[in-house]
Every structure is written in structure tokens, then in C-alpha cells.
Design a protein around this motif. Structure first.
Motif, short mmCIF file in Angstrom:
data_model
loop_
_atom_site.label_atom_id
_atom_site.label_comp_id
_atom_site.label_asym_id
_atom_site.label_seq_id
_atom_site.Cartn_x
_atom_site.Cartn_y
_atom_site.Cartn_z
N GLY A 103 0.82 -1.21 0.00
CA GLY A 103 0.00 0.00 0.00
C GLY A 103 0.85 1.25 0.00
N LYS A 104 1.97 1.21 0.72
CA LYS A 104 2.87 2.37 0.76
C LYS A 104 3.59 2.55 -0.58
N ILE A 105 3.99 1.44 -1.19
CA ILE A 105 4.66 1.52 -2.49
C ILE A 105 3.75 2.19 -3.51
N LEU A 106 2.47 1.86 -3.47
CA LEU A 106 1.52 2.43 -4.44
C LEU A 106 1.31 3.93 -4.25
N LYS A 107 1.76 4.45 -3.13
CA LYS A 107 1.65 5.90 -2.91
C LYS A 107 2.77 6.67 -3.62
N HIS A 108 3.93 6.02 -3.80
CA HIS A 108 5.05 6.79 -4.38
C HIS A 108 5.53 6.27 -5.73
N GLU A 109 5.10 5.08 -6.14
CA GLU A 109 5.40 4.61 -7.49
C GLU A 109 4.29 5.05 -8.44
N PRO A 110 4.58 5.16 -9.75
CA PRO A 110 3.61 5.76 -10.68
C PRO A 110 2.53 4.81 -11.22
N PHE A 111 2.30 3.69 -10.55
CA PHE A 111 1.34 2.71 -11.07
C PHE A 111 -0.07 3.26 -11.23
N LEU A 112 -0.48 4.13 -10.33
CA LEU A 112 -1.87 4.59 -10.32
C LEU A 112 -2.01 6.02 -10.83
N THR A 113 -0.99 6.52 -11.51
CA THR A 113 -1.07 7.85 -12.09
C THR A 113 -2.26 7.94 -13.03
N GLY A 114 -3.05 8.98 -12.89
CA GLY A 114 -4.21 9.16 -13.76
C GLY A 114 -5.50 8.58 -13.20
N GLU A 115 -5.39 7.78 -12.14
CA GLU A 115 -6.61 7.24 -11.53
C GLU A 115 -7.24 8.28 -10.61
N SER A 116 -8.53 8.16 -10.39
CA SER A 116 -9.22 9.07 -9.48
C SER A 116 -8.76 8.81 -8.05
N LEU A 117 -8.95 9.79 -7.18
CA LEU A 117 -8.59 9.62 -5.78
C LEU A 117 -9.32 8.44 -5.16
N ARG A 118 -10.57 8.24 -5.56
CA ARG A 118 -11.37 7.13 -5.03
C ARG A 118 -10.78 5.78 -5.44
N VAL A 119 -10.44 5.65 -6.72
CA VAL A 119 -9.86 4.38 -7.19
C VAL A 119 -8.51 4.13 -6.52
N LYS A 120 -7.70 5.17 -6.41
CA LYS A 120 -6.41 5.01 -5.73
C LYS A 120 -6.60 4.50 -4.30
N ALA A 121 -7.56 5.06 -3.60
CA ALA A 121 -7.81 4.65 -2.21
C ALA A 121 -8.30 3.21 -2.15
N LEU A 122 -9.18 2.84 -3.07
CA LEU A 122 -9.71 1.48 -3.11
C LEU A 122 -8.61 0.46 -3.41
N VAL A 123 -7.75 0.79 -4.36
CA VAL A 123 -6.67 -0.12 -4.74
C VAL A 123 -5.69 -0.30 -3.57
N ARG A 124 -5.29 0.80 -2.97
CA ARG A 124 -4.34 0.71 -1.86
C ARG A 124 -4.93 -0.08 -0.69
N ALA A 125 -6.22 0.10 -0.45
CA ALA A 125 -6.86 -0.64 0.65
C ALA A 125 -6.91 -2.13 0.32
N GLY A 126 -7.25 -2.46 -0.92
CA GLY A 126 -7.31 -3.86 -1.32
C GLY A 126 -5.96 -4.54 -1.19
N VAL A 127 -4.90 -3.83 -1.54
CA VAL A 127 -3.54 -4.36 -1.41
C VAL A 127 -3.17 -4.49 0.07
N ALA A 128 -3.46 -3.48 0.85
CA ALA A 128 -3.06 -3.47 2.26
C ALA A 128 -3.79 -4.53 3.08
N MET A 129 -5.02 -4.87 2.69
CA MET A 129 -5.81 -5.81 3.50
C MET A 129 -5.87 -7.21 2.93
N HIS A 130 -5.28 -7.46 1.77
CA HIS A 130 -5.49 -8.75 1.12
C HIS A 130 -4.91 -9.91 1.92
N ASN A 131 -3.90 -9.64 2.73
CA ASN A 131 -3.23 -10.72 3.47
C ASN A 131 -3.61 -10.75 4.94
N ARG A 132 -4.62 -9.99 5.34
CA ARG A 132 -5.08 -10.06 6.72
C ARG A 132 -5.77 -11.39 6.97
#
Length: 264
Positions: A103-132
Motif C-alpha cells: 500500500g505504501k509503495i503504491l503511494k510513491h510509485e507511478p502505477f496509479l497515475t491518472g486514476e481518481s482519488l477514489r480508485v487510488k484509495a480502493l486499490v491501496r486498501a485492497g492491497v493493504a488488506m489482502h493478506n489479513r
């Protein structure tokens, strides 16, 4: 998300993976482990696409949530490359939580450039919680749905990975199978009992390769969509996991239980 759009994300992800793979000799075990995570990520993305395209998807899945789930599936293990280079392990308890790290990597790498703030938040959350062990209570529906797709898609492909490295007489990797003891007739009772009781197994209880098989069996209880159960059955890797368990009445109970759960 059309195929060209997704192909662009896969290209970005591949270039990122290659920056780490280039540090090792192509035929080395280190390169093999990194390639395994790159391949796994692409297959998890394909699994997510199949789940999202299947009939019966909950109506709550808006186009925005579908897009976020596909991206989160592709990038769910983005931290694995840096984790392996730093620690030579894929065990979070011996290194760092790769979900939160991703989730932290996705904040500073350009993978989500151009995505809406909502999509960025959803993607980062899905990555951060997938292994809980479980998605925390109170997570908003959209974030929960995206994470559920990633978790299901991930579990389905991990069966493929482990079935390959746990095959009797097959190739072994202490990194992939967590340094577990390869004792064909041994298993940990608490994991066995969890599967029979319909509970998720706890990974920290694993000691033997058979324990990993039992843990994977328990994941059937944590699938969130009928399409996920169908996909797990159709890919056939659970059959190989079950076949690797010891013979006898005790494990036959497990085999029958899991087979019944996946039978349509």
C-alpha cells in the motif's frame, strides 16, 4: 477497464519486477523466486477478471469498484520483490507485512497515475488488506468488496503455486514452503481440527508440508463469491492438494469435506 488499459498496467508492473530480477543471475534460485511472484501476480489478475466477469456478481459492484478490484489484484504483491531482496524470504513474520508495504509503495510509485482519488484509495486498501487473517469489521462496503475479490483471486492461485512445490517427489523451495518439514505422514492436529470444524487454519501453527495443504483446504471457507468456488474447482489445483495428503480415514474426512464443498 479494456484489455489495452490492463495491458499497460501489466507492462508497468513487469518493468518494476525486472528492476529487481536484474540483480540476480537469470538461472539462480533468487531469480526463480522473483519470477514466481511476477507470474503469480498476473494469474491473480486473471482470476480476479474471471470472478468479476461471472454471472451473479453483486449489484453493488459499480464500474469504479470493478476497475479498482482488477488493479488491486494485479498489484497485490507489489512489495514482494523489495521484501525478497531485503530479507530473502516471503514470510511476513520474518520480515515485514507485505500488504501494508505494498500500500505504501503504491503511494510513491507511478502505477496509479491518472486514476481518481477514489480508485487510488480502493486499490491501496485492497492491497493493504489482502493478506489479513480477516477483513476488519466496519470496513465500508466498497473497500470490502474490492478486498474480497483480491483475497479470493489470490487464494485460488496460491493453490497452484503450492501444489507445484509440494508435489511428492517434485521440486522443493524452502522459501516457497516456509522451511516446513517434508514428512509425508505427519501433520499438526490443530490445523486438521480447524478444517473439520469449518474454520480457517492459522499459518503460524504450520510445521509440516501437510500443514500447508491443510491450511489451503481451510481457505474454501473464506471464499466470498460463488464464482470463486467455481474457479477453484475448475482449475483443479485443490484436487492435487488433497491428493498430496496422507492416505487413511483421518484425511479421507478432509478430502470428502472439501470435495463436497466445491461440488456444484
Amino acid at each position: 477497464m479494456d484489455s489495452a488499459d490492463m495491458a499497460g498496467h501489466k507492462d508497468l508492473f513487469t518493468v518494476y519486477y525486472q528492476t529487481f530480477a536484474a540483480r540476480f543471475a537469470p538461472e539462480s534460485e533468487d531469480a526463480e523466486h522473483l519470477h514466481l511472484k511476477w507470474e503469480h501476480s498476473l494469474k491473480v489478475a486473471a482470476n480476479a477478471n474471471a470472478i468479476l466477469a461471472a454471472p451473479g456478481l453483486p449489484v453493488a459492484f459499480t464500474p469504479e469498484l470493478v476497475r479498482a478490484a482488477k488493479l488491486a489484484a494485479l498489484y497485490h504483491d507489489v512489495a514482494r520483490f523489495e521484501q525478497y531482496v531485503a530479507y530473502r524470504t516471503f514470510r511476513d513474520d520474518e520480515s515485514a507485512n507485505h500488504g501494508l508495504w505494498g500500500g505504501k509503495i503504491l503511494k510513491h510509485e507511478p502505477f496509479l497515475t491518472g486514476e481518481s482519488l477514489r480508485v487510488k484509495a480502493l486499490v491501496r486498501a485492497g492491497v493493504a488488506m489482502h493478506n489479513r487473517f480477516a477483513i476488519p469489521a466496519g470496513v465500508p462496503q466498497g473497500f470490502r468488496l474490492v478486498t474480497q475479490v483480491v483475497r479470493d483471486a489470490d487464494k485460488i492461485d496460491i493453490l497452484r503455486v503450492i501444489s507445484g512445490y509440494a508435489r511428492p517427489g517434485g521440486k522443493r523451495s524452502r522459501v516457497v514452503t516456509w522451511k516446513l518439514i517434508d514428512a509425508p505422514d505427519k501433520w499438526t492436529p490443530s490445523l486438521y481440527e480447524a478444517v473439520l470444524a469449518g474454520r480457517l487454519g492459522i499459518s503460524s501453527q504450520m510445521r509440516y508440508i501437510n500443514d500447508f495443504r491443510l491450511l489451503l483446504c481451510s481457505w474454501v471457507y473464506d471464499l466470498n463469491f460463488q464464482a470463486s468456488r467455481d474457479l477453484m474447482r475448475e482449475q483443479g489445483h485443490m484436487h492435487e492438494i488433497l491428493a498430496g495428503l496422507p492416505e487413511g480415514s483421518a484425511m479421507n474426512k478432509i478430502k470428502n469435506t472439501i470435495t463436497d464443498l466445491l461440488t456444484p
